[in-house]
Scaffold this motif. Structure first.
Motif, PDB file in Angstrom:
ATOM      1  N   ASN A 146       0.691  -1.339  -0.189  1.00 21.61           N
ATOM      2  CA  ASN A 146       0.010  -0.197   0.023  1.00 21.61           C
ATOM      3  C   ASN A 146       0.747   1.168  -0.096  1.00 21.61           C
ATOM      4  OD1 ASN A 146      -2.820  -0.589   0.025  1.00 21.61           O
ATOM      5  ND2 ASN A 146      -2.741  -1.153   1.775  1.00 21.61           N
ATOM      6  N   CYS A 168      -5.525  -6.016  -4.565  1.00 15.89           N
ATOM      7  CA  CYS A 168      -6.087  -5.670  -3.051  1.00 15.89           C
ATOM      8  C   CYS A 168      -7.001  -6.423  -2.800  1.00 15.89           C
ATOM      9  CB  CYS A 168      -6.488  -4.212  -3.311  1.00 15.89           C
ATOM     10  SG  CYS A 168      -7.445  -3.878  -1.765  1.00 15.89           S
ATOM     11  N   ASP A 169      -7.031  -7.115  -1.676  1.00 16.00           N
ATOM     12  CA  ASP A 169      -7.994  -8.340  -1.143  1.00 16.00           C
ATOM     13  C   ASP A 169      -9.397  -7.616  -0.678  1.00 16.00           C
ATOM     14  OD1 ASP A 169      -7.152  -6.929   1.207  1.00 16.00           O
ATOM     15  OD2 ASP A 169      -6.906  -8.627   2.223  1.00 16.00           O
ATOM     16  N   ASN A 197      -8.010   1.859  -6.839  1.00 16.88           N
ATOM     17  CA  ASN A 197      -7.826   1.056  -5.514  1.00 16.88           C
ATOM     18  C   ASN A 197      -8.387   1.750  -4.227  1.00 16.88           C
ATOM     19  OD1 ASN A 197      -5.567   0.196  -3.292  1.00 16.88           O
ATOM     20  ND2 ASN A 197      -6.954  -1.357  -3.906  1.00 16.88           N
ATOM     21  N   HIS A 198      -9.206   0.962  -3.532  1.00 18.12           N
ATOM     22  CA  HIS A 198      -9.929   1.651  -2.336  1.00 18.12           C
ATOM     23  C   HIS A 198     -10.619   2.740  -2.737  1.00 18.12           C
ATOM     24  CE1 HIS A 198      -6.746   0.108   0.962  1.00 18.12           C
ATOM     25  NE2 HIS A 198      -7.225  -0.924   0.128  1.00 18.12           N
TER      26      HIS A 198
HETATM   27 MN    MN Z   1      -6.082  -2.874  -0.113  1.00 17.81          MN
END
Ligand code: MN
Ligand code: G6P
Length: 441
Positions: A146, A168-169, A197-198
């Motif tokens: 990250n 990313c999980d 992501n996120h």
């Molecule tokens: Mn993540």
């Protein structure tokens, strides 16, 4: 010849879950050699010794070793699982406190906690990939490091042709929770998702008969039938942070019902509701240091002192399974669908083709082939464009060392209300990260 896997950041508290999946699935991965590499000698030696004993006593044929020498670790490597954290959780907690004391989000991937982490991690990761290109250019790098959104932007910019997949999980964890809600097997559902992501949204949840479940989920949320989703991940389901986060995710969906949100949007759409619960004297970083970190290294010490791991066990969850599933898909060319971070290149029709986005892709020996999303609506596009500009300028700042670029990046982060706060937080983070950030001037 079997495959050699290297864990970069092998001393991480996130390693045990992955190590357990690798042990269980060694045969199908044709895994013969496993190296834990880390710059932290103490941690890698604790986890390395533990893993050696644990694997051996359970009858594993995999040769396990550990090292602080990256050149040695990379020789003949086939797969690199990377999760590094320069400055450790200690620096994470310092950043969180600086942000929270100035009234802004301090989360380590969103807001300026993410900015600071990116400044620490970008130079370190690029250096590692340079080594990989030199020593084992054919190896696949699966990156969990990250802040993945910003880091992937840096990686694909600097190494457009490298065998890297940034993952990313979180999407699969949330998909697991949705599957559980509908009493379905996750493998029978097909999810359509887009964003960064996120920072993304689900547009469709297609079941095995072709029916879209998203409208049903929306109806159940809007009618008040549900106000949270139960987690699918055993590793986090008792954790109050994640319990609150899943509830907030449903609350976001209720207020923005068009698409189903990734939970991390809570930091951008409802930052005020997040920081009221945050305690600057005991942050998430503190919580992780006192919980997971303590527990894992103490267990390693106990096992090493005992000379046996017989009464110890590792637990695998979504995090470990996801990265290993992707390695398996590459090795066996399964073309299975996973959500990954890659350059857009037309997947989202009305978004910068060069920008890294997070979307489903079919993964096989050629890597990841992303799906076509098409046109996205103005609301999500607007949010993404500002966030993407922030990410790009953060990478620019890390690579150029320009203070002005860093300041402009900070101003593009939606969690920053004005110049006074932005500059103050930037300067305090800069001061507290002298040892880790590139020099800014
Ligand atoms: Mn993540
Ligand atoms: C999820 C996210 C990761 C993040 C982790 C945080 O798995 O996808 O990106 O690192 O949560 O966990 P922690 O327990 O360190 O706050």
């Amino acid at each position: 010849m079997g495959n050699k896997f290297v864990m970069i950041g092998g001393g991480s508290t996130q390693s045990p879950g992955i190590l357990e999946v690798l042990r269980k699935r060694a045969e199908e991965l044709n895994l013969s050699e496993l190296v834990l590499y880390d710059i932290d000698e103490e941690r890698v030696s604790l986890l390395g010794q533990y893993t050696k004993m644990y694997y051996q006593e359970l009858g594993s044929k995999v040769a396990v070793s550990y090292t602080t020498n990256i050149d040695e670790a990379l020789v003949d490597a086939d797969f690199l699982f990377m999760q590094i954290r320069p400055g450790l959780n200690k620096q994470r907690a310092i950043d969180e406190k600086i942000c929270l004391n100035n009234g802004v989000v301090g989360q380590e991937t969103c807001g300026l906690g993410g900015f600071s982490f990116a400044m620490r991690v970008i130079p370190a990761v690029l250096e590692i990939i340079r080594k990989v290109k030199e020593i084992c250019p054919k190896a696949w790098i699966l990156n969990y490091t990250n802040p993945e959104a910003i880091l992937s932007e840096a990686i694909y910019r600097e190494f457009p042709d490298a065998n890297v997949l940034c993952i990313c999980d979180m999407p699969i964890s949330i998909e697991g929770a949705i599957a559980k809600y509908f009493n379905k097997d996750l493998r029978d559902l097909t999810f359509k998702y887009f964003g960064m992501n996120h920072f993304g949204w689900w547009t469709n949840i297609i079941d095995e008969t072709g029916r879209d479940l998203l409208p049903i989920l929306r109806e159940d949320v809007l009618s008040g039938k549900i106000d949270t989703l139960l987690q699918s991940n055993d590793e986090t389901k008792e954790d109050q942070y994640w319990i609150d986060t899943y509830r907030q995710m449903i609350s976001l969906f209720k207020r923005f019902p068009e698409y189903f949100p990734n939970c991390y949007l809570q930091y951008y759409l409802t930052p005020d509701e997040m920081i009221v619960h945050d305690d600057p004297s005991f942050t998430r970083g503190d919580y992780v240091m006192q919980g997971r970190e303590k527990r894992i290294y103490e267990e390693c010490r106990r096992v090493i002192a005992n000379g046996s791991a017989k009464d110890s066990s590792l637990h695998a969850g979504v995090h470990g399974n996801y990265i290993v599933d992707i390695a398996y898909a590459i090795i066996h060319n399964t073309r299975e669908r996973f959500t990954v971070n890659k350059k857009n290149q037309g997947s989202i029709a009305n978004f910068d083709p060069e920008a890294v986005i997070e979307v489903p892709a079919y993964v096989g020996s050629m890597g990841a082939e992303t799906i076509t999303v098409g046109h996205i609506p103005t609301f999500q596009k607007g949010l993404m464009e500002m966030q993407k500009a922030y990410e790009k300028m953060t990478v620019d700042a890390a690579l150029s060392g320009s203070y002005q670029t860093a300041l402009e990046a900070v101003m593009l982060n939606k969690t920053i209300p004005n110049y006074t706060v932005g500059k103050k937080v930037l300067d305090e983070l800069h001061e507290a990260n002298k040892e880790f950030w590139p020099e800014l001037s």
